[in-house]
Scaffold this active site. Structure first.
Site, PDB file in Angstrom:
ATOM      1  CG  ASN A 205      -1.862   1.117   1.306  1.00 20.04           C
ATOM      2  OD1 ASN A 205      -1.791   2.049   0.498  1.00 20.04           O
ATOM      3  ND2 ASN A 205      -2.770   1.058   2.258  1.00 20.04           N
TER       4      ASN A 205
ATOM      5  NE  ARG B 112      -6.209   1.607  -0.105  1.00 20.17           N
ATOM      6  CZ  ARG B 112      -6.272   2.723   0.588  1.00 20.17           C
ATOM      7  NH1 ARG B 112      -5.211   3.172   1.214  1.00 20.17           N
ATOM      8  NH2 ARG B 112      -7.383   3.383   0.670  1.00 20.17           N
TER       9      ARG B 112
ATOM     10  CG  HIS C 238     -13.264   3.007   3.217  1.00 17.43           C
ATOM     11  ND1 HIS C 238     -14.007   3.994   3.806  1.00 17.43           N
ATOM     12  CD2 HIS C 238     -11.976   3.272   3.507  1.00 17.43           C
ATOM     13  CE1 HIS C 238     -13.198   4.848   4.420  1.00 17.43           C
ATOM     14  NE2 HIS C 238     -11.962   4.419   4.254  1.00 17.43           N
TER      15      HIS C 238
ATOM     16  NE  ARG D  84     -10.358  11.886   4.363  1.00 14.81           N
ATOM     17  CZ  ARG D  84     -10.314  10.601   4.025  1.00 14.81           C
ATOM     18  NH1 ARG D  84     -11.202  10.098   3.192  1.00 14.81           N
ATOM     19  NH2 ARG D  84      -9.397   9.812   4.533  1.00 14.81           N
TER      20      ARG D  84
ATOM     21  CD  GLU E 162      -9.107  -1.169   4.434  1.00 15.01           C
ATOM     22  OE1 GLU E 162      -8.751  -0.662   5.518  1.00 15.01           O
ATOM     23  OE2 GLU E 162      -9.417  -0.490   3.454  1.00 15.01           O
TER      24      GLU E 162
END
Ligand code: AMP
Length: 400
Positions: free
Chosen positions: A8, A88, A177, A238, A382
Site C-alpha cells: 500500500n 492497493r 473502502h 474530512r 484490508e
C-alpha cells in the site's frame, strides 16, 4: 504455500504485509515511512521479531530495498517464492469492477484515473513501478478501493447535474473502502451462517476515513463516499457531506482552491470541530464537559444514523448492521449512540455485549435478545482482502 506480498504505497510511505494464504497467516508486516526525508525509517515485525531501520531513504526504490533488507534480517524470503504482489490502488474509475493483473494497459488505465485521485493514484503507481522492477518474476495485481461499488445502480451513482459536463469530467459517485466493505460483509454472512447472495447488510467503516455501504445479495448498491473520499460521514479530518454551495461561497469570499481543499480534507471533521481527529481524545474532552467535544460527537453520530436510515429504506430492512475499523471496532459509546432508539426499525443492542472486550480478529454479536437486525462488530482486514483478491485474480487469469 501461496505467498502474497501486499503493498500500500503512499506519497512518502509503503505499508506492506507478507501473507501465507495457506493459513492465512501474516509472515511479516511493516511500514516504510518518511521516504524522501532525513528521518526515514522502516518498522518491521516478523514472527514476533521487531526490526528497525533508521536512515534516509531517498525514494520508493530505496524504501523497497530497505524492506527487503528487513526481511533478510528476520525471515528471509526468496522473491521467486512469491505467488503475487497485490497493490492497493485507490481509484479505478468506472473501468475496474474487479482486481486486474497488471500489464501496460492496466498501468495506463490507472494513470488515466490520476485526475480523479490526484493525491493517491500517483503514489500507488510509483509503488507499482518500483515493485515491478524489484519483483519482476511474479504477477502483480491491482486491487481498487472503488471496484466493489461498481455494482451501484445509476440511481445511487448519478449526480443530478448536466449529463455532458458529468461525462466530460467523469463526475459520478464511485465510493471507496471497497475492500473493507467486501471483507466485513462476507465475514458477517459467514458468522451469521446466512447466504451472502440473499442478504441485506449495512456496513459502517468508521476509521480516520469513514464510509457506510448498503449491500444487497453481496453487491454494493449504495455508499456514502462519492467522486472523492470527502463525501458522506464526518471523519477524522474530512468534512463529509456539506452543501456544495458552501464551497462556492468560500471561493467567492476569496479563499483559494487549495485553501478550500485543505480546509475540507485536513482541517474539518472531528479535527475542525474539536481540534483533535482521534475519537479517544474527543471522548476524553467530552467527559470533562468540553461543549465543542460533546456537540462534535453528536454531529458525528447524526451523520452515521442519517445513512443507516437511508440504507434501511433502500434495502427494505437489513439482516445485519456491521461496525468496523478503528472507531467501529473499539468505540462502544459511538456504537451505542448510533443504535439508540432504533428498536422500531429492528435495531437494538445489548449493553453488556457492547461493552465486552474482544479478541483480535474476533467477530462479536451485539444484538439484544429478539431484535431482528443482527448488529455485529467485525474487525476489518484490508490487507488480507487484497491478498485474497490478488490470489483469485492470478488463479483465474492462469485458467483463461
Ligand atoms: P483506522 O483509520 O481504522 O486505523 O482508525 C483510526 C481511528 O480509530 C483513530 O483516529 C481513532 O479515532 C479511532 N480509534 C482507535 N482506537 C480507538 C478506541 N479504542 N476507542 C475509540 N476510538 C478509537
Amino acid at each position: 504455500m501461496s505467498l502474497i506480498l501486499v503493498l500500500n504505497s503512499g506519497s512518502s510511505s509503503i505499508k506492506y504485509e507478507l501473507i501465507d494464504m495457506a493459513g492465512p497467516v501474516t509472515v511479516a508486516e511493516g511500514l516504510v515511512e518518511r521516504i524522501g526525508e532525513e528521518t526515514s525509517r522502516v518498522e518491521h515485525v516478523a514472527q514476533g521479531m521487531s526490526y528497525l531501520i533508521e536512515r534516509p531513504l531517498v525514494d520508493h526504490r530505496a524504501g523497497l530495498a530497505a524492506m527487503a533488507e528487513a526481511f533478510d534480517a528476520t525471515v528471509p524470503v526468496d522473491p521467486a517464492a512469491l505467488t503475487a504482489v497485490g497493490h492497493r490502488v485507490v481509484h479505478g474509475g468506472d473501468r475496474f469492477s474487479q482486481p486486474a493483473v497488471i500489464d501496460d494497459e492496466v498501468l495506463d488505465a490507472i494513470r488515466e484515473c490520476i485526475p480523479l485521485a490526484p493525491l493517491h493514484n500517483p503514489a500507488n503507481l510509483t509503488g507499482i513501478e518500483v515493485a515491478l522492477q524489484a519483483f519482476p518474476d511474479c504477477p502483480h495485481v491491482a486491487v481498487f478501493d472503488t471496484a466493489f461499488h461498481q455494482t451501484m445502480p445509476p440511481a445511487s451513482y448519478r449526480y443530478a447535474i448536466d449529463r455532458e459536463v458529468a461525462a466530460a469530467h467523469r463526475i459520478r459517485r464511485y465510493g471507496f473502502h471497497g475492500t473493507s466493505h467486501a471483507f466485513v460483509s462476507r465475514r458477517a454472512a459467514e458468522f451469521l451462517d446466512i447466504p451472502l447472495d440473499t442478504s441485506r447488510i449495512i456496513t459502517l467503516h468508521l476509521g480516520n476515513g469513514a464510509s457506510a455501504c448498503a449491500i444487497r445479495n453481496g453487491a454494493s448498491i449504495d455508499t456514502s463516499m462519492g467522486l472523492t473520499p470527502l463525501a458522506g460521514l464526518v471523519m477524522g479530518t474530512r468534512s463529509g457531506d456539506i452543501d456544495p454551495g458552501a464551497l462556492l461561497h468560500l471561493l467567492r469570499e476569496g479563499m483559494s482552491v487549495e485553501d478550500v481543499d485543505s480546509l475540507l480534507n485536513k482541517r474539518s471533521g472531528m479535527k475542525g470541530l474539536t481540534g483533535d481527529n482521534d475519537l479517544r481524545q474527543v471522548h476524553a474532552a467530552a467527559a470533562t464537559g468540553d461543549a465543542h467535544a460533546v456537540e462534535a460527537l453528536e454531529v458525528y453520530v447524526h451523520a452515521i444514523r442519517h445513512y443507516v436510515g437511508a440504507y434501511l429504506a433502500e434495502l427494505g430492512g437489513a439482516d445485519a448492521l456491521v461496525f468496523t475499523a478503528g472507531v467501529g471496532e473499539n468505540d462502544a459509546a459511538v456504537r451505542e449512540a448510533v443504535c439508540a432508539g432504533l428498536a422500531p426499525l429492528g435495531i437494538a443492542i445489548d449493553a453488556g455485549k457492547n461493552a465486552s472486550t474482544r479478541g483480535p480478529n474476533e467477530v462479536v454479536n451485539l444484538t439484544a435478545r429478539g431484535a431482528p437486525v443482527q448488529v455485529l462488530v467485525v474487525p476489518t482486514n484490508e490487507e488480507l482482502e487484497i491478498a485474497t483478491q490478488s490470489l483469485a485474480s492470478v488463479r483465474s487469469s492462469a485458467i483463461e
